[in-house]
Design an enzyme around this catalytic site. Structure first.
Site, PDB file in Angstrom:
ATOM      1  N   HIS A   1      -1.717  -5.551   1.388  1.00  0.00           N
ATOM      2  CA  HIS A   1      -2.994  -6.231   1.158  1.00  0.00           C
ATOM      3  C   HIS A   1      -2.732  -7.638   0.642  1.00  0.00           C
ATOM      4  O   HIS A   1      -1.771  -7.863  -0.090  1.00  0.00           O
ATOM      5  CB  HIS A   1      -3.811  -5.471   0.107  1.00  0.00           C
ATOM      6  CG  HIS A   1      -4.969  -6.281  -0.435  1.00  0.00           C
ATOM      7  ND1 HIS A   1      -6.175  -6.348   0.225  1.00  0.00           N
ATOM      8  CD2 HIS A   1      -5.072  -7.091  -1.517  1.00  0.00           C
ATOM      9  CE1 HIS A   1      -6.987  -7.173  -0.463  1.00  0.00           C
ATOM     10  NE2 HIS A   1      -6.345  -7.627  -1.519  1.00  0.00           N
TER      11      HIS A   1
ATOM     12  N   GLU B   1      -9.172 -10.407  -8.026  1.00  0.00           N
ATOM     13  CA  GLU B   1      -8.305  -9.240  -7.826  1.00  0.00           C
ATOM     14  C   GLU B   1      -7.110  -9.234  -8.794  1.00  0.00           C
ATOM     15  O   GLU B   1      -6.714  -8.172  -9.270  1.00  0.00           O
ATOM     16  CB  GLU B   1      -7.841  -9.189  -6.362  1.00  0.00           C
ATOM     17  CG  GLU B   1      -9.015  -8.893  -5.427  1.00  0.00           C
ATOM     18  CD  GLU B   1      -8.664  -8.980  -3.936  1.00  0.00           C
ATOM     19  OE1 GLU B   1      -7.485  -9.196  -3.597  1.00  0.00           O
ATOM     20  OE2 GLU B   1      -9.593  -8.836  -3.114  1.00  0.00           O
TER      21      GLU B   1
ATOM     22  N   TYR C   1     -12.443  -2.419  -3.144  1.00  0.00           N
ATOM     23  CA  TYR C   1     -12.962  -2.444  -1.766  1.00  0.00           C
ATOM     24  C   TYR C   1     -14.485  -2.321  -1.710  1.00  0.00           C
ATOM     25  O   TYR C   1     -15.022  -1.864  -0.711  1.00  0.00           O
ATOM     26  CB  TYR C   1     -12.307  -1.335  -0.944  1.00  0.00           C
ATOM     27  CG  TYR C   1     -10.882  -1.668  -0.497  1.00  0.00           C
ATOM     28  CD1 TYR C   1     -10.619  -2.818   0.249  1.00  0.00           C
ATOM     29  CD2 TYR C   1      -9.815  -0.831  -0.803  1.00  0.00           C
ATOM     30  CE1 TYR C   1      -9.328  -3.128   0.670  1.00  0.00           C
ATOM     31  CE2 TYR C   1      -8.513  -1.141  -0.381  1.00  0.00           C
ATOM     32  CZ  TYR C   1      -8.284  -2.297   0.354  1.00  0.00           C
ATOM     33  OH  TYR C   1      -7.012  -2.591   0.776  1.00  0.00           O
TER      34      TYR C   1
ATOM     35  N   ASN D   1      -1.638  -0.222   7.344  1.00  0.00           N
ATOM     36  CA  ASN D   1      -1.141  -1.586   7.594  1.00  0.00           C
ATOM     37  C   ASN D   1      -0.333  -2.168   6.429  1.00  0.00           C
ATOM     38  O   ASN D   1      -0.184  -3.373   6.306  1.00  0.00           O
ATOM     39  CB  ASN D   1      -2.270  -2.508   8.062  1.00  0.00           C
ATOM     40  CG  ASN D   1      -3.379  -2.663   7.047  1.00  0.00           C
ATOM     41  OD1 ASN D   1      -3.281  -2.136   5.944  1.00  0.00           O
ATOM     42  ND2 ASN D   1      -4.415  -3.402   7.397  1.00  0.00           N
TER      43      ASN D   1
ATOM     44  N   LYS E   1       0.842  -1.195   0.000  1.00  0.00           N
ATOM     45  CA  LYS E   1       0.000   0.000   0.000  1.00  0.00           C
ATOM     46  C   LYS E   1       0.886   1.258   0.000  1.00  0.00           C
ATOM     47  O   LYS E   1       2.094   1.167   0.229  1.00  0.00           O
ATOM     48  CB  LYS E   1      -0.924  -0.060   1.222  1.00  0.00           C
ATOM     49  CG  LYS E   1      -1.923  -1.231   1.157  1.00  0.00           C
ATOM     50  CD  LYS E   1      -2.785  -1.275   2.413  1.00  0.00           C
ATOM     51  CE  LYS E   1      -3.819  -2.389   2.349  1.00  0.00           C
ATOM     52  NZ  LYS E   1      -4.649  -2.436   3.579  1.00  0.00           N
TER      53      LYS E   1
HETATM   54  P1  IDP Z   1      -7.637  -7.159   5.432  1.00  0.00           P
HETATM   55  O1  IDP Z   1      -6.881  -6.130   4.634  1.00  0.00           O
HETATM   56  O2  IDP Z   1      -6.793  -7.690   6.579  1.00  0.00           O
HETATM   57  O3  IDP Z   1      -8.231  -8.251   4.583  1.00  0.00           O
HETATM   58  P2  IDP Z   1     -10.307  -5.975   5.684  1.00  0.00           P
HETATM   59  O4  IDP Z   1     -11.213  -6.117   6.864  1.00  0.00           O
HETATM   60  O5  IDP Z   1     -10.687  -6.612   4.401  1.00  0.00           O
HETATM   61  O6  IDP Z   1      -8.836  -6.415   6.168  1.00  0.00           O
HETATM   62  O7  IDP Z   1     -10.146  -4.412   5.455  1.00  0.00           O
HETATM   63  C1  IDP Z   1      -9.495  -3.934   4.309  1.00  0.00           C
HETATM   64  C2  IDP Z   1      -8.614  -2.767   4.679  1.00  0.00           C
HETATM   65  O8  IDP Z   1      -9.431  -1.704   5.165  1.00  0.00           O
HETATM   66  C3  IDP Z   1      -7.634  -3.031   5.830  1.00  0.00           C
HETATM   67  O9  IDP Z   1      -6.450  -3.711   5.421  1.00  0.00           O
HETATM   68  C4  IDP Z   1      -7.367  -1.637   6.314  1.00  0.00           C
HETATM   69  O10 IDP Z   1      -6.447  -0.954   5.453  1.00  0.00           O
HETATM   70  C5  IDP Z   1      -8.734  -0.988   6.152  1.00  0.00           C
HETATM   71  N1  IDP Z   1      -9.485  -1.056   7.416  1.00  0.00           N
HETATM   72  C6  IDP Z   1     -10.166  -2.115   7.904  1.00  0.00           C
HETATM   73  N2  IDP Z   1     -10.729  -1.823   9.095  1.00  0.00           N
HETATM   74  C7  IDP Z   1     -10.395  -0.543   9.357  1.00  0.00           C
HETATM   75  C8  IDP Z   1     -10.651   0.345  10.451  1.00  0.00           C
HETATM   76  O11 IDP Z   1     -11.329  -0.002  11.428  1.00  0.00           O
HETATM   77  N3  IDP Z   1     -10.118   1.605  10.344  1.00  0.00           N
HETATM   78  C9  IDP Z   1      -9.374   2.013   9.275  1.00  0.00           C
HETATM   79  N4  IDP Z   1      -9.103   1.209   8.238  1.00  0.00           N
HETATM   80  C10 IDP Z   1      -9.591  -0.046   8.268  1.00  0.00           C
END
Ligand code: IDP
Length: 160
Positions: free
Chosen positions: A126, A137, A60, A123, A20
């Site tokens: 992805h 994807e 997303y 984080n 990212k």
């Molecule tokens: P993942 O990336 O671990 O599969 P997902 O729940 O699919 O997690 O969420 C996609 C992305 O959305 C996350 O990697 C993160 O960047 C963002 N995200 C998810 N939950 C939150 C949150 O509570 N606050 C801010 N960003 C979030």
């Protein structure tokens, strides 16, 4: 897909992994690619790419209703990302393990997020969450001619 090298009936999967914008800005591209490369998965596609808003929204779309969705779209489009397509048996779940939990503070040490990040909204990486989403994807982020089918020289040292 390397049928002659696969001795079991297990299915070859593909997964979409993306560094990212925070990972790119922080100079973590090599480190992140390295973890998948060293593990032994097959790299089929790789590019530095500025993601348009429409693509981020499509990628997303399942999170559309979440309160953080607008910030997520801003984050993913805020600078270049590095797109990767990796292939292998069990690659989808394995990549998720290498990546670690969504919240980096809960991600185990040794995982990418556990070692390199502190916040869910930053984080760094992805990874597709199911084989179906892996296919979806990879097809969404790569054109057909950006995907290489090749056999690495070390293939027979990775799989018997
Ligand atoms: P993942 O990336 O671990 O599969 P997902 O729940 O699919 O997690 O969420 C996609 C992305 O959305 C996350 O990697 C993160 O960047 C963002 N995200 C998810 N939950 C939150 C949150 O509570 N606050 C801010 N960003 C979030």
């Amino acid at each position: 897909f390397l049928p002659h090298l696969i001795s079991s009936m297990e299915e070859v999967e593909e997964t979409y992994v993306m560094v990212k914008p925070d990972g790119v800005q922080r100079g973590l591209v090599g480190e992140i690619i390295s973890r998948f490369e060293k593990k032994g998965f097959l790299l089929k596609g790789l590019k530095l790419f500025q993601c348009p808003k429409e693509l981020a929204e499509e990628h997303y779309k399942e999170l559309r209703e979440k309160t953080f969705y607008p910030k997520l779209i801003n984050y993913i489009t805020s600078g270049p990302v590095v797109c990767m397509a990796w292939e292998g048996i069990g690659v989808v779940a394995s990549a998720r393990k290498l990546i670690g939990a969504t919240n980096p503070l809960q991600a185990e040490p040794g995982t990418i997020r556990g070692d390199l990040a502190v916040q869910t909204g930053r984080n760094v990486v992805h990874g597709s969450d199911s084989p179906d989403n892996g296919h979806r994807e990879v097809a969404l982020w790569f054109k057909e001619d950006e995907i290489c089918q090749w056999i690495p020289a070390q293939a027979s040292w990775l799989r018997e």
